[in-house]
Design a protein around this motif. Structure first.
Motif, PDB file in Angstrom:
ATOM      1  N   ILE A  14       0.835  -1.217   0.000  1.00 17.09           N
ATOM      2  CA  ILE A  14       0.000   0.000   0.000  1.00 17.09           C
ATOM      3  C   ILE A  14       0.866   1.261   0.000  1.00 17.09           C
ATOM      4  N   GLN A  42      -3.791   2.074  -3.735  1.00 13.70           N
ATOM      5  CA  GLN A  42      -4.838   2.456  -2.752  1.00 13.70           C
ATOM      6  C   GLN A  42      -4.706   3.857  -2.177  1.00 13.70           C
ATOM      7  N   SER A  99     -12.923   3.987   6.897  1.00 12.57           N
ATOM      8  CA  SER A  99     -12.935   4.642   5.587  1.00 12.57           C
ATOM      9  C   SER A  99     -14.073   5.654   5.664  1.00 12.57           C
ATOM     10  N   PHE A 127      -2.407   4.169   6.768  1.00  9.78           N
ATOM     11  CA  PHE A 127      -3.369   3.590   5.828  1.00  9.78           C
ATOM     12  C   PHE A 127      -3.202   2.073   5.825  1.00  9.78           C
ATOM     13  N   ASN A 129      -4.368  -1.595   3.770  1.00 16.70           N
ATOM     14  CA  ASN A 129      -4.937  -2.218   2.569  1.00 16.70           C
ATOM     15  C   ASN A 129      -5.974  -3.264   3.001  1.00 16.70           C
ATOM     16  N   GLN A 227       0.115  -2.020   6.170  1.00 16.88           N
ATOM     17  CA  GLN A 227      -0.075  -0.567   6.321  1.00 16.88           C
ATOM     18  C   GLN A 227       1.095   0.234   5.739  1.00 16.88           C
ATOM     19  N   TRP A 240      -6.762   8.945  -1.380  1.00 14.62           N
ATOM     20  CA  TRP A 240      -6.949   7.519  -1.090  1.00 14.62           C
ATOM     21  C   TRP A 240      -8.283   7.014  -1.612  1.00 14.62           C
ATOM     22  N   CYS A 245      -9.130   0.951   1.125  1.00 13.55           N
ATOM     23  CA  CYS A 245      -8.260   1.075   2.300  1.00 13.55           C
ATOM     24  C   CYS A 245      -8.982   1.800   3.432  1.00 13.55           C
ATOM     25  N   HIS A 247      -8.006   4.397   7.025  1.00 15.46           N
ATOM     26  CA  HIS A 247      -6.956   5.278   7.508  1.00 15.46           C
ATOM     27  C   HIS A 247      -7.177   5.632   8.977  1.00 15.46           C
TER      28      HIS A 247
END
Ligand code: SIN
Length: 274
Positions: A14, A42, A99, A127, A129, A227, A240, A245, A247
């Motif tokens: 990611i 991502q 998200s 972040f 994945n 991450q 993003w 993904c 965060h």
């Protein structure tokens, strides 16, 4: 596709830094290249961008219609720009994996976040994945959760933040059901689509079992191996894919000031395709 931008991955799973692109003069062709890089990584990072609010909005518009967040004051000049500001009067509160706006019927496709003012240290954003988080689950667990439905509730975060009763928020934004595993509409990958900020429970499941299952699923994304972590400078931009993904903004900078502007691109209704 011939490319004019340069893409440097941050980790195997990611994140990538993009160079060779000034976002305020981005062409439709370059936006296509950005989109291709986004689907692969991502989240993309751009340094040293000097973007006005209008330029920020125009860049995001390449990727779809824009949303207005319910926490944005009505009087604001550019309602598409969601200001996220913290300092001595308010501690950072974006430190829960999520998200964006999964409480919407059609949650956001993506977010473009610009750093306006940041502390010298702290306030990084992490972040994860969520396709890899799904892939790493044991096969039996993947089978168990595929087809389940989770409920996402705006009130979990915004009732306190907006000082409103949950019922009041639910008039306009009722709790929303989404598949626990969604198919990414562009890559076709299965993605784990529950998050600790907005997901209240798994539908038709005993509450204790739902809590325990959700915790187990969250742990798959809370693994540093899936991450990346971004250290901001003023003028940095992250773009993003909210379908791919999650965060988490580290709230470790109080009482320093951190000011970010987010423009959020509308998405579609999550689905699972067998
Ligand atoms: C957000 O949660 O959308 C904001 C992330 C950040 O401020 O880094």
């Amino acid at each position: 596709m011939s490319t004019s931008i340069s893409v440097s991955p941050l980790t195997p799973f990611i994140g990538a830094e993009i160079t060779g692109l000034d976002l305020k003069t981005c062409s439709a062709g370059q936006a296509e290249e950005v989109k291709a890089a986004l689907l692969e990584h991502q989240v993309l990072f751009f340094r040293d961008q000097e973007l006005s609010e209008q330029e920020h909005i125009e860049f995001a518009r390449f990727f779809g219609d824009l949303e207005v967040h319910p926490a944005t004051p009505r009087s604001q000049a550019n309602p598409e720009v969601f200001h996220i500001e913290h300092g001595p009067e308010s501690r950072g509160a974006e430190n829960a994996w999520h998200s964006d706006v999964t409480w919407r019927e059609k949650p956001s496709l993506g977010s473009v976040l610009k750093a306006v003012e940041v502390p010298e240290v702290g306030g990084d954003t992490l972040f994860a994945n969520m396709a890899v988080a799904f892939d790493r689950l044991p096969e039996a667990l993947q089978e168990k959760i595929t087809g389940l439905v989770a409920v996402h509730d705006i009130a979990r975060v915004f009732a306190a933040r907006l000082n409103k009763a949950p019922e009041e928020l639910h008039d306009k934004y009722p709790p929303m059901e989404h598949p626990v595993v969604r198919t990414h509409p562009e890559t076709g990958r299965p993605v784990l689509y529950v998050n600790v900020a907005f997901t209240s429970h798994i539908k038709d499941m005993d509450p204790a079992e739902s809590d325990s299952l959700l915790q187990q699923l969250y742990l798959s994304a809370w693994n540093p191996e899936v991450q990346c972590r971004f250290k901001w400078r003023a003028g940095s931009v992250a773009f993003w894919d909210n379908r791919a993904c999650q965060h988490f903004a580290a709230s470790d900078y109080f009482p320093k000031v951190r000011k970010m502007d987010r423009v959020t691109i509308a998405g579609d209704r999550p689905y699972f395709a067998a």
